[in-house]
Design a protein around this motif. Sequence first.
Motif, PDB file in Angstrom:
ATOM      1  N   GLY A 214     -11.806   2.496   4.424  1.00 48.42           N
ATOM      2  CA  GLY A 214     -12.315   1.138   4.643  1.00 48.42           C
ATOM      3  C   GLY A 214     -13.797   1.135   4.916  1.00 48.42           C
ATOM      4  N   GLY A 215     -14.191   0.339   5.888  1.00 44.22           N
ATOM      5  CA  GLY A 215     -15.598   0.208   6.236  1.00 44.22           C
ATOM      6  C   GLY A 215     -15.995  -1.255   6.267  1.00 44.22           C
TER       7      GLY A 215
ATOM      8  N   LEU B  35     -16.501  -0.434   0.825  1.00 46.63           N
ATOM      9  CA  LEU B  35     -15.394  -0.486  -0.131  1.00 46.63           C
ATOM     10  C   LEU B  35     -15.605  -1.631  -1.114  1.00 46.63           C
ATOM     11  CD1 LEU B  35     -12.640   0.651  -0.962  1.00 46.63           C
ATOM     12  CD2 LEU B  35     -11.581  -0.848   0.739  1.00 46.63           C
TER      13      LEU B  35
ATOM     14  N   GLY C 255      -5.996   4.480   4.637  1.00 46.87           N
ATOM     15  CA  GLY C 255      -6.132   4.272   6.080  1.00 46.87           C
ATOM     16  C   GLY C 255      -7.571   4.500   6.494  1.00 46.87           C
TER      17      GLY C 255
ATOM     18  N   TYR D  50      -3.809   9.037   0.307  1.00 44.66           N
ATOM     19  CA  TYR D  50      -3.852   8.499   1.673  1.00 44.66           C
ATOM     20  C   TYR D  50      -4.616   7.174   1.719  1.00 44.66           C
ATOM     21  CZ  TYR D  50      -5.331   7.698   6.434  1.00 44.66           C
ATOM     22  OH  TYR D  50      -5.579   7.093   7.640  1.00 44.66           O
TER      23      TYR D  50
ATOM     24  N   GLY E 230       7.800   7.647  10.400  1.00 45.07           N
ATOM     25  CA  GLY E 230       7.272   8.307  11.578  1.00 45.07           C
ATOM     26  C   GLY E 230       5.770   8.211  11.674  1.00 45.07           C
ATOM     27  N   GLY E 231       5.234   8.817  12.729  1.00 41.16           N
ATOM     28  CA  GLY E 231       3.802   8.730  12.992  1.00 41.16           C
ATOM     29  C   GLY E 231       3.130  10.075  12.879  1.00 41.16           C
ATOM     30  N   VAL E 232       2.330  10.406  13.903  1.00 39.00           N
ATOM     31  CA  VAL E 232       1.500  11.616  13.804  1.00 39.00           C
ATOM     32  C   VAL E 232       2.341  12.897  13.656  1.00 39.00           C
ATOM     33  CG1 VAL E 232      -0.275  12.988  14.959  1.00 39.00           C
ATOM     34  CG2 VAL E 232      -0.418  10.495  14.988  1.00 39.00           C
TER      35      VAL E 232
ATOM     36  N   THR F  14       3.885  13.058  10.134  1.00 42.71           N
ATOM     37  CA  THR F  14       2.872  13.203   9.074  1.00 42.71           C
ATOM     38  C   THR F  14       2.239  14.587   9.140  1.00 42.71           C
ATOM     39  OG1 THR F  14       2.436  10.873   9.491  1.00 42.71           O
ATOM     40  CG2 THR F  14       1.005  11.967   7.927  1.00 42.71           C
TER      41      THR F  14
ATOM     42  N   SER G 126       3.766   3.304   7.272  1.00 40.81           N
ATOM     43  CA  SER G 126       3.098   3.314   8.580  1.00 40.81           C
ATOM     44  C   SER G 126       4.064   2.960   9.700  1.00 40.81           C
ATOM     45  CB  SER G 126       1.932   2.326   8.598  1.00 40.81           C
ATOM     46  OG  SER G 126       1.383   2.284   9.903  1.00 40.81           O
ATOM     47  N   GLU G 127       4.014   3.749  10.757  1.00 41.44           N
ATOM     48  CA  GLU G 127       4.836   3.484  11.946  1.00 41.44           C
ATOM     49  C   GLU G 127       4.359   2.244  12.686  1.00 41.44           C
ATOM     50  OE1 GLU G 127       2.450   5.588  11.605  1.00 41.44           O
ATOM     51  OE2 GLU G 127       1.440   6.091  13.510  1.00 41.44           O
ATOM     52  N   LEU G 128       3.148   1.774  12.389  1.00 39.58           N
ATOM     53  CA  LEU G 128       2.634   0.592  13.084  1.00 39.58           C
ATOM     54  C   LEU G 128       3.151  -0.708  12.473  1.00 39.58           C
ATOM     55  CD1 LEU G 128      -1.028   1.695  13.908  1.00 39.58           C
ATOM     56  CD2 LEU G 128       1.067   1.979  15.242  1.00 39.58           C
TER      57      LEU G 128
ATOM     58  N   ILE H 240      -8.605  14.359   8.480  1.00 35.69           N
ATOM     59  CA  ILE H 240      -7.479  15.245   8.845  1.00 35.69           C
ATOM     60  C   ILE H 240      -6.661  15.570   7.596  1.00 35.69           C
ATOM     61  CG2 ILE H 240      -5.281  15.322  10.124  1.00 35.69           C
ATOM     62  CD1 ILE H 240      -6.618  13.551  12.286  1.00 35.69           C
TER      63      ILE H 240
ATOM     64  N   LEU I 134       0.813  -1.221   0.000  1.00 29.37           N
ATOM     65  CA  LEU I 134       0.000   0.000   0.000  1.00 29.37           C
ATOM     66  C   LEU I 134       0.845   1.270   0.000  1.00 29.37           C
ATOM     67  CD1 LEU I 134      -2.873  -1.247   2.315  1.00 29.37           C
ATOM     68  CD2 LEU I 134      -2.902  -0.982  -0.175  1.00 29.37           C
TER      69      LEU I 134
HETATM   70  P1  NAD Z   1      -2.505   3.472  10.227  1.00 28.90           P
HETATM   71  O1  NAD Z   1      -2.813   3.620  11.677  1.00 28.90           O
HETATM   72  O2  NAD Z   1      -1.225   2.875   9.801  1.00 28.90           O
HETATM   73  O3  NAD Z   1      -2.703   4.913   9.603  1.00 28.90           O
HETATM   74  C1  NAD Z   1      -2.508   5.168   8.240  1.00 28.90           C
HETATM   75  C2  NAD Z   1      -1.528   6.294   8.071  1.00 28.90           C
HETATM   76  O4  NAD Z   1      -2.037   7.487   8.647  1.00 28.90           O
HETATM   77  C3  NAD Z   1      -0.181   6.018   8.738  1.00 28.90           C
HETATM   78  O5  NAD Z   1       0.849   6.302   7.811  1.00 28.90           O
HETATM   79  C4  NAD Z   1      -0.187   6.956   9.916  1.00 28.90           C
HETATM   80  O6  NAD Z   1       1.094   7.391  10.263  1.00 28.90           O
HETATM   81  C5  NAD Z   1      -1.037   8.096   9.429  1.00 28.90           C
HETATM   82  N1  NAD Z   1      -1.670   8.822  10.526  1.00 28.90           N
HETATM   83  C6  NAD Z   1      -2.211   8.282  11.646  1.00 28.90           C
HETATM   84  N2  NAD Z   1      -2.706   9.260  12.438  1.00 28.90           N
HETATM   85  C7  NAD Z   1      -2.507  10.429  11.795  1.00 28.90           C
HETATM   86  C8  NAD Z   1      -2.816  11.802  12.089  1.00 28.90           C
HETATM   87  N3  NAD Z   1      -3.447  12.161  13.208  1.00 28.90           N
HETATM   88  N4  NAD Z   1      -2.437  12.729  11.202  1.00 28.90           N
HETATM   89  C9  NAD Z   1      -1.813  12.377  10.068  1.00 28.90           C
HETATM   90  N5  NAD Z   1      -1.505  11.109   9.737  1.00 28.90           N
HETATM   91  C10 NAD Z   1      -1.829  10.152  10.586  1.00 28.90           C
HETATM   92  O7  NAD Z   1      -3.611   2.600   9.505  1.00 28.90           O
HETATM   93  P2  NAD Z   1      -5.157   2.505   9.814  1.00 28.90           P
HETATM   94  O8  NAD Z   1      -5.826   3.791   9.552  1.00 28.90           O
HETATM   95  O9  NAD Z   1      -5.403   1.806  11.105  1.00 28.90           O
HETATM   96  O10 NAD Z   1      -5.525   1.489   8.633  1.00 28.90           O
HETATM   97  C11 NAD Z   1      -6.647   0.709   8.708  1.00 28.90           C
HETATM   98  C12 NAD Z   1      -7.772   1.339   7.924  1.00 28.90           C
HETATM   99  O11 NAD Z   1      -7.351   1.542   6.586  1.00 28.90           O
HETATM  100  C13 NAD Z   1      -8.984   0.467   7.839  1.00 28.90           C
HETATM  101  O12 NAD Z   1     -10.124   1.270   7.941  1.00 28.90           O
HETATM  102  C14 NAD Z   1      -8.876  -0.132   6.457  1.00 28.90           C
HETATM  103  O13 NAD Z   1     -10.096  -0.554   5.897  1.00 28.90           O
HETATM  104  C15 NAD Z   1      -8.278   0.981   5.692  1.00 28.90           C
HETATM  105  N6  NAD Z   1      -7.573   0.493   4.527  1.00 28.90           N
HETATM  106  C16 NAD Z   1      -8.022   0.855   3.312  1.00 28.90           C
HETATM  107  C17 NAD Z   1      -7.383   0.371   2.198  1.00 28.90           C
HETATM  108  C18 NAD Z   1      -7.825   0.737   0.823  1.00 28.90           C
HETATM  109  O14 NAD Z   1      -7.097   0.444  -0.112  1.00 28.90           O
HETATM  110  N7  NAD Z   1      -8.967   1.357   0.647  1.00 28.90           N
HETATM  111  C19 NAD Z   1      -6.294  -0.455   2.333  1.00 28.90           C
HETATM  112  C20 NAD Z   1      -5.861  -0.787   3.606  1.00 28.90           C
HETATM  113  C21 NAD Z   1      -6.491  -0.290   4.697  1.00 28.90           C
END
Ligand code: NAD
Length: 440
Positions: free
Chosen positions: A218-219, A368, A194, A192, A174-176, A179, A146-148, A201, A126
């Motif tokens: 997602g969803g 999705l 996630g 983006y 890195g994380g928040v 980013t 992703s930092e996770l 945001i 991704l």
């Molecule tokens: P995540 O926690 O890794 O976050 C995604 C990215 O957002 C990371 O790079 C993270 O650093 C950044 N981030 C987190 N908090 C932030 C903030 N406050 N400000 C700026 N950036 C920030 O991943 P997640 O969100 O837990 O991923 C899971 C979700 O993603 C699920 O809802 C899943 O369905 C969705 N997803 C969608 C797809 C797609 O292709 N549509 C693919 C995979 C996952």
Amino acid sequence: MNHPVPEQAADIVARLRATFRTGRTKPLEWRTDQLRRLRALLTENGPQLAAALHADLGKSAAEAHRTEIDFVVREIDHTLDRLAGWLRPEPVPVPAHLGADARAWTQYDPLGVVLVIAPWNYPAQLLLAPVVGALAAGNAVVAKPSELAPATSAVLARLLPAHLDTDAVAVVEGGVPETTALLAERFDHIFYTGNGTVGRIVMRAAAEHLTPVTLELGGKSPAFVDRGTDLDVVADRLVRGKFLNAGQTCVAPDYVLTDPETAAALEPALARAVEAVYGPDPAASAAYSRIVNERHFDRLTRLLDSGRVVVGGVHDRTARYLAPTVLADVDPSAPVMREEIFGPVLPIVTVSGPDEAIAFVNDRDKPLALYVFSDSAGTRERFAAETSSGGLGHGLPLAHLTVSDLPFGGVGESGMGRYHGRWSLETFSHRKAVLEKPLG
Ligand code: NAD
């Protein structure tokens, strides 16, 4: 490691923008060269990447290749084979009032410097699949893993600069805070992937600069199982789609909708399928992944009270192991039905038939993906015509996203925009309108 302090974000973007301004990223040769280098990175470092994916998510090497490494290689090959053709200007007819000597066409222009922000669940795919599109379109790219998924993030932060043009491609780990610092900068596109909370945001930050965004969110993706289908086939496909990566897949079937009679027969079929795919003890199966962290583990185990456990339910916090689990008799208002599950828990909710299933889907956020298991062409057509979802899979979950010519993306709450193959070129380019009229 590579974490920049906030002011470095501006320097990185400025450096990439300076490169873009020289025009270096625009020629087809630069683009294909970068894609070939990325391909080599993947084929030469398979074991390293697979080890990182195993460390982060317990993915088997086979799954790491199939769903991440080889997935991106295929996307690169698909693009390399077709990019020159895709980039050809497309002539359009010119109205008579402009004269017979006027010509008009569209051409793809790169956007500039783009930001790709990736999640943890397929942390290599991704991040890199959008990067393929961004490079194919002739952009400079900042990639934020992703930092996770820290092991994969570290490997990519080391390998990408070693293989690609470092004046045009940067990795920011890195994380928040990191980013947030990046999002304060002006990009020409933000891609983006996630969750929807962070998606908002990102979109708010992008609005400050009028930057277009692609949000891959997602969803809850429903799966409808019709009366009279071969339930062993359905169960096998549901199990493989749902429990891949321990259910941490954005397009995994989130829950099953079916009538009570079919549900009663589907329960044992799912139990047989789980055993056929993962053996009698999935904890011992190398093919079965682990939950990404304790926070998600705790969230998921809290959902187990939402119904009668038909399969699985076994869990071990220290190993972040949660068995492939099927819950029956789930009420539509139960906690497991109130959030995206994103883990190995499959609830079965009963409905009277297709009419109620369609209404159920339409009463909720646009998913999705939507999966329909039905032998009736009429029922399949009704779902296609009467529901809205990012993608629609008849008879087979997940597979639509492996078809590079199909656009991949969400609608409504599941996201906006699309990518893969030519659709990535569309996303990461501006389609410029050109009119030419000779002066003579
Ligand atoms: P995540 O926690 O890794 O976050 C995604 C990215 O957002 C990371 O790079 C993270 O650093 C950044 N981030 C987190 N908090 C932030 C903030 N406050 N400000 C700026 N950036 C920030 O991943 P997640 O969100 O837990 O991923 C899971 C979700 O993603 C699920 O809802 C899943 O369905 C969705 N997803 C969608 C797809 C797609 O292709 N549509 C693919 C995979 C996952």
